[in-house]
Motif scaffolding. Structure first.
Motif, short mmCIF file in Angstrom:
data_model
loop_
_atom_site.label_atom_id
_atom_site.label_comp_id
_atom_site.label_asym_id
_atom_site.label_seq_id
_atom_site.Cartn_x
_atom_site.Cartn_y
_atom_site.Cartn_z
N ALA A 94 2.02 8.45 10.03
CA ALA A 94 3.38 8.16 9.77
C ALA A 94 4.42 8.98 10.75
O ALA A 94 4.33 10.27 10.95
CB ALA A 94 3.57 8.73 8.54
N VAL A 95 5.01 8.41 11.47
CA VAL A 95 5.82 8.92 12.83
C VAL A 95 7.22 8.27 12.80
O VAL A 95 7.42 7.05 12.82
CB VAL A 95 4.81 8.78 14.08
N THR B 10 8.35 5.19 10.65
CA THR B 10 9.28 5.65 9.68
C THR B 10 10.75 5.21 10.00
O THR B 10 11.56 5.12 9.19
CB THR B 10 9.13 6.94 9.12
N GLY B 11 11.21 5.17 11.33
CA GLY B 11 12.14 5.29 12.05
C GLY B 11 12.96 6.68 12.00
O GLY B 11 12.62 7.64 11.25
N GLY C 115 11.66 6.12 5.10
CA GLY C 115 10.68 5.25 5.53
C GLY C 115 9.20 5.75 4.94
O GLY C 115 8.42 4.80 4.67
N ILE C 116 9.11 6.98 4.95
CA ILE C 116 7.88 7.70 4.32
C ILE C 116 7.59 7.10 2.96
O ILE C 116 6.61 7.06 2.33
CB ILE C 116 7.46 9.02 4.80
N GLU C 117 8.75 7.17 2.38
CA GLU C 117 8.81 6.80 0.79
C GLU C 117 8.10 5.28 0.59
O GLU C 117 7.29 5.28 -0.09
CB GLU C 117 9.89 7.11 -0.07
N ASN C 118 9.09 4.59 1.41
CA ASN C 118 8.50 3.20 1.32
C ASN C 118 7.02 2.94 1.78
O ASN C 118 6.14 2.18 1.23
CB ASN C 118 9.29 2.37 2.51
N SER D 59 6.62 15.15 12.24
CA SER D 59 8.02 15.60 12.15
C SER D 59 8.65 14.97 10.80
O SER D 59 9.73 14.21 11.29
CB SER D 59 8.57 14.93 13.40
N ILE D 60 8.05 14.82 9.67
CA ILE D 60 8.73 14.35 8.71
C ILE D 60 8.71 15.62 7.58
O ILE D 60 7.54 15.83 7.07
CB ILE D 60 7.96 13.21 8.28
N ASP D 61 9.81 15.85 7.10
CA ASP D 61 9.86 17.08 5.98
C ASP D 61 9.45 16.45 4.82
O ASP D 61 9.95 15.20 4.37
CB ASP D 61 11.32 17.48 6.11
N ILE D 62 8.74 17.36 3.98
CA ILE D 62 8.09 16.93 2.63
C ILE D 62 9.05 17.57 1.64
O ILE D 62 8.96 18.74 1.61
CB ILE D 62 6.73 17.24 2.90
#
Length: 341
Positions: A71-72, A103-104, A111-114, A128-131
């Motif tokens: 996921a990026v 994810t955009g 995006g990552i939720e989808n 590079s996606i904050d959790i």
């Protein structure tokens, strides 16, 4: 017209061999818990029916992960490409298929939720996606092994990046090179990396008691990839031109911005480094050929390290955790060689 042949299934093989489906599955997965005589019967049925088992079916039968999702926010920028190369070079030994999920960059959280709602993967590397709490709950519900790159969370393995320290080192370098009037090209959208690099940069200017001229902190108009692009860097230089005031050195939030800025300065007849210093961030390969000073984030090795840790988790090591923050390293080149130092 003759109808196409139906695909032979594992059920037909089991029926032909006179065994249970689970027995066929064990033969396909080379289980030692099957007698030679039974293996021979199953193999004969496979040959007679010309059965070709799907890789995914074999993996499902063995309950092993079969699909790795990366996921990026973008897979077209040089920074992410270097990380992905590290993953790709290590993943071959893990017998996993890969899907890259974009994810955009404008709303990676959505995006990552989808992505988690789709449930299309068995294991994940997130870049590079904050959790936040809602994403954390989705990961927990999925039960998928995950390794984070460029973010952190106490419940997961991660390799974070010390952006603030990198920004500080960049500011320190420009000050020590003798620059007095230092500008910054920022990303167009707020991102964790951009904000932390800027904060570290400001911290350095403050520590060395340098003036902080915020009117020289500019962005381009382009919001593609949050403004971490050549276009954004090019546009920001023309904003300096409209302002009628240039700094004597510019720190760009990443290398691709710096490449665009370099081109714009050249078009305006402003020489690097004779007339202005220029610095980027990331140490993508192209910077070497521009002689551009930058910060090396060790992107390829981070991709390798994250993949190796994922392999350990899949193999059963869920007790220990890899939780580190990587410090970037200054790569000083000619673009910040101040002739007036």
């Amino acid at each position: 017209m003759k109808p196409p042949n139906k695909k032979i299934t594992i059920y037909q093989v089991a029926n032909r061999a006179g065994v249970a489906i689970s027995t066929v599955s064990r033969v396909l997965n080379n289980s030692p818990n099957v007698s030679d005589k039974t293996k021979e019967k199953v193999q004969m049925a496979i040959d007679e029916l010309n059965f070709r088992p799907q890789v995914s079916a074999r993996k499902l039968a063995s309950r092993k992960p079969q699909m790795l999702a990366i996921a990026v926010p973008s897979f077209t920028t040089p920074y992410y490409n270097e990380v992905l190369k590290g993953v790709k070079d290590e993943i071959e030994a893990m017998d996993l298929d890969i899907v890259i999920y974009n994810t955009g960059s404008k709303n990676p959280k959505e995006g990552i939720e989808n992505f988690f709602n789709r449930g299309t993967a068995d294991t994940v590397i997130s870049i590079s996606i904050d959790i936040d709490d809602s994403i954390h709950r989705q990961i927990q519900a999925s039960g998928m092994p995950i390794v984070l790159i460029g973010s952190s969370h106490p419940e997961y393995d991660y390799i974070d990046l010390n952006h603030r320290k990198g920004g500080f080192i960049a500011g320190e370098h420009l000050v020590k090179q003798g620059y007095k009037k230092i500008g910054l090209i920022r990303p167009a959208l707020e991102t964790k990396a951009g904000m932390l690099r800027e904060q570290g940069f400001i911290d350095a200017l403050k520590e060395f008691k340098m003036p902080i001229n915020r009117k020289l902190f500019l962005t381009g108009q382009s919001t593609k990839h949050a403004g971490f692009t050549e276009e954004a860097g090019f546009e920001a230089v023309y904003e300096y031109d409209k302002l009628g005031e240039f700094p004597d050195a510019i720190f760009c939030a990443n290398d691709t911005q710096a490449i665009g800025a370099y081109h714009a300065l050249n078009k305006l007849g402003i020489r690097v480094p004779q007339d202005i210093g220029l610095m980027g961030y990331d140490n993508i390969k192209f910077t070497k050929y521009l002689d551009l000073t930058t910060m090396d984030q060790k992107m390829y090795s981070i991709g390798v390290q994250a993949t190796n840790r994922l392999a350990e988790i899949i193999a059963g090591d869920r007790e220990s955790k890899l939780q580190v923050a990587i410090d970037p390293v200054l790569v000083a080149r000619n673009s910040t060689n101040n002739p007036n130092k």
